[in-house]
Design an enzyme around this catalytic site. Sequence first.
Site, PDB file in Angstrom:
ATOM      1  N   HIS A  30      83.901  42.280  53.470  1.00 10.69           N
ATOM      2  CA  HIS A  30      82.695  43.116  53.544  1.00 10.69           C
ATOM      3  C   HIS A  30      82.617  43.800  54.912  1.00 10.69           C
ATOM      4  O   HIS A  30      82.420  45.003  55.000  1.00 10.69           O
ATOM      5  CB  HIS A  30      81.444  42.257  53.308  1.00 10.69           C
ATOM      6  CG  HIS A  30      80.150  42.897  53.723  1.00 10.69           C
ATOM      7  ND1 HIS A  30      79.533  43.888  52.987  1.00 10.69           N
ATOM      8  CD2 HIS A  30      79.366  42.722  54.816  1.00 10.69           C
ATOM      9  CE1 HIS A  30      78.425  44.277  53.603  1.00 10.69           C
ATOM     10  NE2 HIS A  30      78.285  43.588  54.717  1.00 10.69           N
ATOM     11  N   ASP A  64      89.070  76.465  60.986  1.00  9.12           N
ATOM     12  CA  ASP A  64      89.474  75.180  60.405  1.00  9.12           C
ATOM     13  C   ASP A  64      89.646  74.202  61.564  1.00  9.12           C
ATOM     14  O   ASP A  64      89.402  74.538  62.713  1.00  9.12           O
ATOM     15  CB  ASP A  64      90.792  75.318  59.614  1.00  9.12           C
ATOM     16  CG  ASP A  64      90.938  74.219  58.561  1.00  9.12           C
ATOM     17  OD1 ASP A  64      90.651  73.054  58.888  1.00  9.12           O
ATOM     18  OD2 ASP A  64      91.327  74.524  57.433  1.00  9.12           O
ATOM     19  N   TRP A  68      85.536  39.382  60.193  1.00 14.32           N
ATOM     20  CA  TRP A  68      86.163  40.680  60.500  1.00 14.32           C
ATOM     21  C   TRP A  68      86.678  40.698  61.934  1.00 14.32           C
ATOM     22  O   TRP A  68      87.520  41.515  62.278  1.00 14.32           O
ATOM     23  CB  TRP A  68      85.189  41.837  60.259  1.00 14.32           C
ATOM     24  CG  TRP A  68      84.262  42.151  61.391  1.00 14.32           C
ATOM     25  CD1 TRP A  68      83.080  41.541  61.660  1.00 14.32           C
ATOM     26  CD2 TRP A  68      84.435  43.152  62.409  1.00 14.32           C
ATOM     27  NE1 TRP A  68      82.512  42.078  62.779  1.00 14.32           N
ATOM     28  CE2 TRP A  68      83.322  43.082  63.261  1.00 14.32           C
ATOM     29  CE3 TRP A  68      85.420  44.095  62.685  1.00 14.32           C
ATOM     30  CZ2 TRP A  68      83.168  43.910  64.378  1.00 14.32           C
ATOM     31  CZ3 TRP A  68      85.259  44.910  63.801  1.00 14.32           C
ATOM     32  CH2 TRP A  68      84.139  44.814  64.628  1.00 14.32           C
ATOM     33  N   SER A  70      95.084  56.231  61.168  1.00 15.49           N
ATOM     34  CA  SER A  70      94.258  57.287  60.580  1.00 15.49           C
ATOM     35  C   SER A  70      93.147  57.716  61.539  1.00 15.49           C
ATOM     36  O   SER A  70      92.939  58.906  61.776  1.00 15.49           O
ATOM     37  CB  SER A  70      93.663  56.777  59.269  1.00 15.49           C
ATOM     38  OG  SER A  70      92.587  57.571  58.872  1.00 15.49           O
ATOM     39  N   SER A  71      92.452  56.733  62.125  1.00 16.22           N
ATOM     40  CA  SER A  71      91.364  57.069  63.055  1.00 16.22           C
ATOM     41  C   SER A  71      91.878  57.813  64.262  1.00 16.22           C
ATOM     42  O   SER A  71      91.239  58.753  64.739  1.00 16.22           O
ATOM     43  CB  SER A  71      90.670  55.807  63.567  1.00 16.22           C
ATOM     44  OG  SER A  71      90.212  55.050  62.530  1.00 16.22           O
ATOM     45  N   HIS A 106      83.684  46.348  71.583  1.00 11.97           N
ATOM     46  CA  HIS A 106      82.415  46.916  72.004  1.00 11.97           C
ATOM     47  C   HIS A 106      82.391  48.432  71.985  1.00 11.97           C
ATOM     48  O   HIS A 106      81.464  49.009  71.427  1.00 11.97           O
ATOM     49  CB  HIS A 106      81.868  46.336  73.301  1.00 11.97           C
ATOM     50  CG  HIS A 106      80.382  46.536  73.283  1.00 11.97           C
ATOM     51  ND1 HIS A 106      79.548  45.735  72.559  1.00 11.97           N
ATOM     52  CD2 HIS A 106      79.628  47.543  73.741  1.00 11.97           C
ATOM     53  CE1 HIS A 106      78.324  46.227  72.597  1.00 11.97           C
ATOM     54  NE2 HIS A 106      78.348  47.326  73.301  1.00 11.97           N
ATOM     55  N   GLU A 145      83.985  50.120  69.993  1.00 14.28           N
ATOM     56  CA  GLU A 145      83.930  50.370  68.550  1.00 14.28           C
ATOM     57  C   GLU A 145      82.483  50.456  68.056  1.00 14.28           C
ATOM     58  O   GLU A 145      82.149  51.280  67.212  1.00 14.28           O
ATOM     59  CB  GLU A 145      84.686  49.258  67.814  1.00 14.28           C
ATOM     60  CG  GLU A 145      84.493  49.206  66.316  1.00 14.28           C
ATOM     61  CD  GLU A 145      85.119  50.371  65.570  1.00 14.28           C
ATOM     62  OE1 GLU A 145      85.977  51.047  66.174  1.00 14.28           O
ATOM     63  OE2 GLU A 145      84.739  50.612  64.414  1.00 14.28           O
ATOM     64  N   TYR A 186      80.011  51.601  69.633  1.00 16.23           N
ATOM     65  CA  TYR A 186      79.466  52.915  69.979  1.00 16.23           C
ATOM     66  C   TYR A 186      80.157  54.016  69.205  1.00 16.23           C
ATOM     67  O   TYR A 186      79.567  55.068  68.957  1.00 16.23           O
ATOM     68  CB  TYR A 186      79.532  53.133  71.492  1.00 16.23           C
ATOM     69  CG  TYR A 186      78.612  52.146  72.174  1.00 16.23           C
ATOM     70  CD1 TYR A 186      77.246  52.238  71.975  1.00 16.23           C
ATOM     71  CD2 TYR A 186      79.093  51.096  72.922  1.00 16.23           C
ATOM     72  CE1 TYR A 186      76.385  51.311  72.513  1.00 16.23           C
ATOM     73  CE2 TYR A 186      78.237  50.161  73.463  1.00 16.23           C
ATOM     74  CZ  TYR A 186      76.890  50.272  73.256  1.00 16.23           C
ATOM     75  OH  TYR A 186      76.042  49.350  73.777  1.00 16.23           O
ATOM     76  N   HIS A 220      79.749  39.348  74.091  1.00 17.60           N
ATOM     77  CA  HIS A 220      79.972  38.714  72.789  1.00 17.60           C
ATOM     78  C   HIS A 220      80.471  37.279  72.962  1.00 17.60           C
ATOM     79  O   HIS A 220      80.663  36.578  71.983  1.00 17.60           O
ATOM     80  CB  HIS A 220      81.008  39.502  71.985  1.00 17.60           C
ATOM     81  CG  HIS A 220      80.561  40.896  71.653  1.00 17.60           C
ATOM     82  ND1 HIS A 220      79.885  41.207  70.507  1.00 17.60           N
ATOM     83  CD2 HIS A 220      80.678  42.060  72.340  1.00 17.60           C
ATOM     84  CE1 HIS A 220      79.618  42.510  70.487  1.00 17.60           C
ATOM     85  NE2 HIS A 220      80.082  43.048  71.579  1.00 17.60           N
ATOM     86  N   THR A 226      70.219  54.858  76.358  1.00 17.65           N
ATOM     87  CA  THR A 226      69.765  54.826  74.970  1.00 17.65           C
ATOM     88  C   THR A 226      68.275  55.141  74.899  1.00 17.65           C
ATOM     89  O   THR A 226      67.823  55.893  74.028  1.00 17.65           O
ATOM     90  CB  THR A 226      70.056  53.459  74.332  1.00 17.65           C
ATOM     91  OG1 THR A 226      71.397  53.083  74.650  1.00 17.65           O
ATOM     92  CG2 THR A 226      69.909  53.505  72.831  1.00 17.65           C
ATOM     93  N   LYS A 243      67.551  58.760  75.089  1.00 17.22           N
ATOM     94  CA  LYS A 243      67.706  59.448  73.804  1.00 17.22           C
ATOM     95  C   LYS A 243      66.470  59.269  72.921  1.00 17.22           C
ATOM     96  O   LYS A 243      65.938  60.237  72.378  1.00 17.22           O
ATOM     97  CB  LYS A 243      68.930  58.893  73.066  1.00 17.22           C
ATOM     98  CG  LYS A 243      70.199  59.368  73.694  1.00 17.22           C
ATOM     99  CD  LYS A 243      71.380  58.821  72.958  1.00 17.22           C
ATOM    100  CE  LYS A 243      72.606  59.606  73.338  1.00 17.22           C
ATOM    101  NZ  LYS A 243      72.530  60.998  72.895  1.00 17.22           N
ATOM    102  N   ARG A 253      75.416  31.928  60.855  1.00 16.47           N
ATOM    103  CA  ARG A 253      75.991  32.958  60.001  1.00 16.47           C
ATOM    104  C   ARG A 253      77.315  32.470  59.421  1.00 16.47           C
ATOM    105  O   ARG A 253      77.868  31.480  59.886  1.00 16.47           O
ATOM    106  CB  ARG A 253      76.185  34.255  60.802  1.00 16.47           C
ATOM    107  CG  ARG A 253      77.170  34.129  61.929  1.00 16.47           C
ATOM    108  CD  ARG A 253      77.185  35.362  62.825  1.00 16.47           C
ATOM    109  NE  ARG A 253      77.985  36.442  62.273  1.00 16.47           N
ATOM    110  CZ  ARG A 253      78.702  37.298  63.023  1.00 16.47           C
ATOM    111  NH1 ARG A 253      78.704  37.191  64.336  1.00 16.47           N
ATOM    112  NH2 ARG A 253      79.387  38.253  62.465  1.00 16.47           N
TER     113      ARG A 253
END
Lengths: 534, 193
Positions: A84, A113, A149, A177-178, A261, A263, A265, A311, A336, A339, A458
């Site tokens: 997931h 393009d 994950w 790909s990214s 981390h 990632e 953002y 983390h 943040t 914003k 969790r």
Amino acid sequence: MTTTTDDTQHDSHADDHHEHHIPYGIKRWLYTTNHKDIGTLYLWFAFIMFLTGGAMAMVIRAELFQPGLQIVEPHFFNQMTTVHGLIMVFGAVMPAFTGLANWLIPMMIGAPDMALPRMNNWSFWILPFAFLILLSSLFLEGGGPAFGWTFYAPLSTTYSADSTALFVFAVHIMGASSIMGAINVVVTIFNMRAPGMTWMKMPLFVWTWLITAFLLIAVMPVLAGAVTMVLTDKFFGTSFFDAAGGGDPVMFQHIFWFFGHPEVYIMILPAFGIISQIIPTFARKQLFGYASMVYATASIALLSFIVWAHHMFTTGMPVAAELFFMFATMLISVPTGVKIFNWVATMWRGSMTFEVPMLFALAFIVLFTIGGLSGLMLAITPVDFQYHDTYFVVAHFHYVLVTGAIFSIMAAVYYWLPKWTGKMFHIGLAKWHFWCSLVSVNVLFFPMHFVGLAGMPRRIPDYALQFADINKWISIGGFAFGLSQLIFLVLLVKACKKQGEPVSNQVWEGAEGLEWEIPSPAPYHSFETPPFVK
Amino acid sequence: MSAQQNQAKNNKLVLKLAAVVIGMFGFGFALVPLYDVLCDALGINGKPSDTAAVYEAVEVDESRLITVDFITRINSGMPWEFRSETRQVKVHPGQLNQVNFYVKNPTKAVIVGQAVPSISPGPAALYMNKTECFCFEQQTLQAGEELLMPMQFYVDPQLPEDITYFTLQYTLYNVTTNVTANVKVPADVVAMN
């Protein structure tokens, strides 16, 4: 990287080729180098993955509906939470943003393009294979990835199934790909802006994506390195993360979160760009503090590289390091906050109307802020020891990713869909979709804060009896949120069949920008002669 | 601008970005030795040196007495018995000491073990000098074999004043499969390649 150089050598031929005729049927989509086609492919792929990952979330919530083990085995439950997460991060949110970038960036900067159309085709078409590999691993002996994950070693090395090799290969493809997508975005924005489109005239969606692309280029290779180390530790006898051979499992977490981390953002900066496009349209005012928005985005991106160890507060870091990562993390709330306040100031005394994209954007601002504040709570080192790995963390990152990233993607789809199809979507269904999602998503995720503070861990398929009632409500919210997305599916199918009222070029009364100056639906080739931006 | 010029410009930028991608992939692997270097320099990982120290011309500091605890632990999948003969020693910095560790392989199979030391609090690891340790190499025990393994150490007199007490923990790992597969490569060697 040979594909990239080949790509640019051939793209003049490619352009000549598809200007004369568009192939029909499956070949149109397989061979397409058109940014709009590729954008559509990305968005549909992301939506299918969103429903797939969502179905897995339904399995998780069904198991957690009652205490005890009813529906699935714990090992399968672990595979569900893991896949997931992987699907939602790499299959839904990131491809959806890439799809939006493909559709919108050329139209917003007045380019015909993307800069590297052939590579664009590649970067999409390798994705379905990555997820086919990942999903097929669920059916192998020993099951698919079941280590979360975040694939912490030694769970992913010593204690994982043999299918880990497929997981590693799939992540490599997703990463490639990214990276290709990100290189394309950077080259397009650097080299293909229309005359007069200076840096500080670029729409904020373009700015936030440019910064996101740099983050992708910087950290996706580190992820590729981390999965490679897991692969060699598991199958080839190296000891990067194995203490017995001189390695260190804690080092895995450092390398992973050095990617992880930024990632986070990567999954929210484009959302900031989307909201910055939508709010001014429906408040009928210019965006408040454009320049500060650009600088805030850049500072968030830079700070994201020095906060990763928040983390890992419970791994036994020295106090000085814990304090450093705590304060660095809290520092991120400054840009943040800039914003959030800019959006609120944009709405202040604006002539606001509440069309569906605006509803999603407003929900984003409120609910993302809740997720931001719970993040600030998690940043406080001493209390993090209590919150760590509880449902409080689950509540936090679902507020920022579901009501943050995913709500912004839905806002973007509703905002630009009439431009893409030339027809207004079914507003009644859209409002149903919004209100059902808004109520159910809060029933789903808000109580998780409390159950987490009360100590529910969790990633566990069972829980203590006192959490039974609250989990029942969470599951009901989950099923309702899942069903609400089927309304969205119906709406999108109707929109793709071109049902609905025709719309004007501008579509929304207050909309400004180059993409609103071309006809609706956007022609297959737009801005073949670049516009001049005043 | 002509299409040709544009393409040259694109190619140049793509090459630069591809170089960043390759560089960052390398950086991921460079983090491995970097992690060890940083941990050593800051003394934060509690990892003592894995090579033997030489005991010569060390002055014994009789004014200080340091308490050292010994803890042993076996990793899951390791069936050996493993304990320290001495639970705790009080030593003067600079004084050479010996502690013996007992291992027994109670199974009917040949097993190879590797002990990995860890010191807490971490900064003390920099001042723990071992002149002889079983952890410098792997042990192979036949079925039912037992062994007394010596460990000689002295505490560096440079040990910061605020450290008066530290713990040395050994975790014993079963590395039999790694050894028989014979593909064991130290992590830092891989990183260098």
